[in-house]
Design a protein around this motif. Sequence first.
Motif, PDB file in Angstrom:
ATOM      1  N   MET A  43       0.821  -1.222   0.000  1.00  0.00           N
ATOM      2  CA  MET A  43       0.000   0.000   0.000  1.00  0.00           C
ATOM      3  C   MET A  43       0.852   1.267   0.000  1.00  0.00           C
ATOM      4  O   MET A  43       0.524   2.251  -0.666  1.00  0.00           O
ATOM      5  CB  MET A  43      -0.934   0.002   1.222  1.00  0.00           C
ATOM      6  N   VAL A  44       1.939   1.240   0.755  1.00  0.00           N
ATOM      7  CA  VAL A  44       2.736   2.462   0.917  1.00  0.00           C
ATOM      8  C   VAL A  44       3.386   2.901  -0.398  1.00  0.00           C
ATOM      9  O   VAL A  44       3.716   4.079  -0.578  1.00  0.00           O
ATOM     10  CB  VAL A  44       3.785   2.285   2.045  1.00  0.00           C
ATOM     11  N   ASN A  45       3.526   1.968  -1.334  1.00  0.00           N
ATOM     12  CA  ASN A  45       4.128   2.325  -2.627  1.00  0.00           C
ATOM     13  C   ASN A  45       3.340   3.406  -3.358  1.00  0.00           C
ATOM     14  O   ASN A  45       3.894   4.174  -4.142  1.00  0.00           O
ATOM     15  CB  ASN A  45       4.241   1.088  -3.518  1.00  0.00           C
ATOM     16  N   LYS A  46       2.054   3.446  -3.077  1.00  0.00           N
ATOM     17  CA  LYS A  46       1.191   4.471  -3.666  1.00  0.00           C
ATOM     18  C   LYS A  46       1.700   5.888  -3.362  1.00  0.00           C
ATOM     19  O   LYS A  46       1.494   6.824  -4.128  1.00  0.00           O
ATOM     20  CB  LYS A  46      -0.214   4.258  -3.083  1.00  0.00           C
ATOM     21  N   TYR A  47       2.349   6.030  -2.217  1.00  0.00           N
ATOM     22  CA  TYR A  47       2.744   7.372  -1.753  1.00  0.00           C
ATOM     23  C   TYR A  47       4.255   7.596  -1.831  1.00  0.00           C
ATOM     24  O   TYR A  47       4.747   8.602  -1.333  1.00  0.00           O
ATOM     25  CB  TYR A  47       2.280   7.573  -0.304  1.00  0.00           C
ATOM     26  N   ILE A  48       4.953   6.667  -2.440  1.00  0.00           N
ATOM     27  CA  ILE A  48       6.409   6.646  -2.289  1.00  0.00           C
ATOM     28  C   ILE A  48       7.081   7.930  -2.794  1.00  0.00           C
ATOM     29  O   ILE A  48       8.020   8.431  -2.174  1.00  0.00           O
ATOM     30  CB  ILE A  48       7.004   5.365  -2.940  1.00  0.00           C
ATOM     31  N   SER A  49       6.569   8.487  -3.889  1.00  0.00           N
ATOM     32  CA  SER A  49       7.248   9.663  -4.452  1.00  0.00           C
ATOM     33  C   SER A  49       6.851  10.959  -3.737  1.00  0.00           C
ATOM     34  O   SER A  49       7.438  12.008  -3.974  1.00  0.00           O
ATOM     35  CB  SER A  49       6.960   9.775  -5.946  1.00  0.00           C
TER      36      SER A  49
END
Lengths: 325, 325
Positions: free
Chosen positions: A182-188
């Motif tokens: 899930m956290v990959n959604k916000y990585i950038s």
Amino acid sequence: MKYISQELKQFSKQIKFAVDNYKPHGIDKSKLSNIVICGMGGSGIAGRIAKGYFNDKLDLPVEIVNDYVLPRYTGPKTLAIFCSYSGNTEETIAAYKIAQEKGCQIIVITCGGEIEKLAQHNEHLIYKVESGLQPRMALGSPLTYLFLIFFDLLGQYKNADLQKIVDFVVNSDDYVLQTGEMVNKYISTIKNKYVIITDSFFEGVATRFAQQIQENAKLEAFVHVLPEANHNAIESYYSKPGTNFIFLNSRNNHRTNLRFAFVKELLTKFDVPMMELLVKDNSLNTLFHIIYQLDWLSLQVADKADAVSNQIPNINSLKEFLSKQ
Amino acid sequence: MKYISQELKQFSKQIKFAVDNYKPHGIDKSKLSNIVICGMGGSGIAGRIAKGYFNDKLDLPVEIVNDYVLPRYTGPKTLAIFCSYSGNTEETIAAYKIAQEKGCQIIVITCGGEIEKLAQHNEHLIYKVESGLQPRMALGSPLTYLFLIFFDLLGQYKNADLQKIVDFVVNSDDYVLQTGEMVNKYISTIKNKYVIITDSFFEGVATRFAQQIQENAKLEAFVHVLPEANHNAIESYYSKPGTNFIFLNSRNNHRTNLRFAFVKELLTKFDVPMMELLVKDNSLNTLFHIIYQLDWLSLQVADKADAVSNQIPNINSLKEFLSKQ
């Protein structure tokens, strides 16, 4: 994850501890006019979560007090529940003393500290919590006690349901994996602020997430509640905001579902990071599951943002400052 | 200011209109167990403001409902107050119908619309508001009616105090000048989000300001409440945030005053734009004054941010979208 994840893995055990140690309070609902739940931060949030869940189930007003004082209406027909993990939270102790003076019916949930001493002296009912954790990582027991207290008022016995939850959230590795995706959604945009858009049912859970982002990831986080936010907050969005969005909808109301759909559509135009949590139903199991999932997500965000989750220097400085006054 | 300031100048007249048209409701407080106030956005905020003010004055629980449904506990011993400027707000109408079915004692504050028709048909008490404004620019009358309704329950007659407020806020030019100075504090970061840090007494007023920034200035705005925010939100601040801060403290509690002092000191380190509002006392006059001052400040921010304050395209799109479902 570098920090604090060992503490979060205790969630299932904390729930079990409360289920195992709960004793009926023997308070007769028909003799009550209202309920107040007092507590701050990680100790106070359990009340807000319970309030949302019992809004359509309990026929008594429930007010959450995060302050030194009680509302004027509190008195002998008030059930006043005090939750302080350490037992030394000054706001909660101040409110407890007022409740005692006003003759409220009192229940205390704590590890010990001054509030335990006061409650023992005054012969008030105490539900004990295991000590040794940071308060925000000790939600399991207070939350479970609070649900059991409320079910008890309703004459309902939900120990079997809670036992199922113990077994459900024991698989913390699954949560780590899931939220790691899930956290990959916000990585950038990991260090941007987080805004969780919720409905009333999940308002407490959303507030919990915002607090966990603040304390664990050291980032700003806020809550918008629908349908209310449709009447004002959506006017903020005419260009791409520096915000990571999360949607949390109980799907209790078909018009509110449409309102969620509209906001998602609106924000999609700006290509902002956003995600909707999967809410299977409005069961107790789902509620605890989502709390736990969001707690893990906050640690994933913390990890990616290089935050030192297990330290709270600002809160420590504040305590030092206050102790000198 | 380019937009909507002519509407805001009506505030004093709106208060006077309610004072002049108020009739005692004749409801006996001793027959009530609780109060709910229902309304959305600019129509709903009056309830939240009144709740903060009467928290230490009225001996009945007051709950603010910004939703389609009422809490389970509502019934014949509930005073349910519905505030809808247009009279056509779907959430408020839905909640009204539930209150009617449950036998609540009902008061309606509106210009007209469907809720007026329903209330006339059911012979419920209606306090009329003058029409023709955007709901958020029509706060004066609903807010004044609500205060008069509450004072009436307490057997208090405050028309003289309210008349003084009419005269106090009539000088809108002073407010324009004053807030024209205040906005300079934020001039170089005008389009950043706004966070207003308040105590419980002013929570409704702070929420009003956040909503006005959202709708008038088309910017993000949020509220933190002390002492609660000391237990979590302060952990967000270890580097300079992209935030404009405003402090609003009733100074009701000396420990909370210290907590404000700590947060200001903490944020000063990061050289962020911040300002504390001058709060003379906790009188009705000061309350209305601060609401009006913050309303003007929101228009000043809107002006500097080149926002088209009098248009609400997102809300209009939403209404169109909902009407097709």
